[in-house]
Design an enzyme around this catalytic site. Structure first.
Site, PDB file in Angstrom:
ATOM      1  N   TYR A  28       7.849   0.666   6.179  1.00  0.00           N
ATOM      2  CA  TYR A  28       8.300   1.732   5.277  1.00  0.00           C
ATOM      3  C   TYR A  28       7.120   2.344   4.523  1.00  0.00           C
ATOM      4  CZ  TYR A  28      10.734   4.046   1.442  1.00  0.00           C
ATOM      5  OH  TYR A  28      11.166   4.979   0.525  1.00  0.00           O
TER       6      TYR A  28
ATOM      7  N   SER B  38       7.325   8.112  -1.729  1.00  0.00           N
ATOM      8  CA  SER B  38       7.686   6.889  -2.446  1.00  0.00           C
ATOM      9  C   SER B  38       6.443   6.273  -3.079  1.00  0.00           C
ATOM     10  CB  SER B  38       8.311   5.886  -1.483  1.00  0.00           C
ATOM     11  OG  SER B  38       8.461   4.615  -2.089  1.00  0.00           O
TER      12      SER B  38
END
Length: 244
Positions: A145, A132
């Site tokens: 995250y 990501s």
């Protein structure tokens, strides 16, 4: 080509399964939601050489590794399974923190511990990590995250250096905001948001071109890099303003 896709029951994983469903490809689709996998299998079976579903929670490591041993052969694994806890400035409860790392990081190693010896034996294989853009810079509200995806980047990098001499390709793809169940949790404006289908097409194109490291959308990537390399005092000032 025989392809294993994790997190295949929705979002990017499902979209990639649809793109790879051709008569040249056999698919192994892994996720924990059996009903969704069965629907996807029914839809893709006429298009692909073979479609097998693997129903498994990737945090059940013993079962996951057993499922991997039962697969006869794989040419490429797309490690897409991932979760987010949403955005919060609060301290994350330990169990939620652990589960996120179990899914986003440890499950990938559990899979590769079984598959890598098979790749080494035949001196070929392709490993694709779906990381990501959030891994590049960690905001206060996404620290868990972001840190899990940054760990994934480091793991992918180390594997690449080790296994490239054995003709095993290790690719790391860093999408920005792509519409999925994961991004549906976000209640804020998401710049450069892509549809699931467009995001998957970009990922497939990067995989087909064997891009070792590919971050997109490119404009968003460059903006994040610019912010990342600002002086610390200036970054701190901007973040304080954003989260006051």
């Amino acid at each position: 080509m025989k392809i294993l896709i994790t997190g295949a029951s929705s979002g990017i994983g499902e979209a990639l399964a649809k793109l790879y469903a051709t008569k040249d490809n056999g698919l192994y689709l892994l996720a924990r939601r059996e009903d969704r996998l069965q629907k996807l299998q029914t839809k893709l079976a006429p298009l692909a050489k073979k479609v097998e579903i693997i129903v498994c929670d990737v945090t059940d490591f013993d079962t996951l590794q057993q499922k991997m041993r039962e697969i006869a052969d794989v040419d490429m694994v797309i490690l897409n399974a991932g979760i987010s806890l949403g955005h919060s400035l609060e301290i994350t409860p330990f169990e939620e923190f652990k589960r996120l790392y179990d899914v986003n990081v440890l499950s990938n190693h559990a899979i590769l511990e079984v598959l890598l010896p098979k790749f080494l034996e035949k001196k070929s294989g392709k490993i694709v990590f779906i990381s990501s853009l959030a891994s590049i810079f960690s905001m206060p509200s996404s620290k868990v995250y972001s840190s899990s995806k940054r760990a994934l980047n480091a793991y992918a990098e180390g594997l690449r250096y080790k296994y490239e001499p054995h003709d095993i390709k290790v690719l790391n793809i860093l999408p920005g905001f792509v519409k999925s169940e994961l991004t549906d949790k976000n209640k804020f404006y998401m710049p450069f948001l892509l549809s699931t289908e467009d995001g998957a097409k970009i990922i497939k194109r990067a995989i087909d071109k064997e891009r070792r490291f590919y971050a997109f959308p490119r404009r968003f990537y460059y903006l994040i890099l610019l912010f990342k390399y600002l002086p610390l005092f200036l970054k701190q000032k901007i973040i304080k303003h954003l989260f006051r």
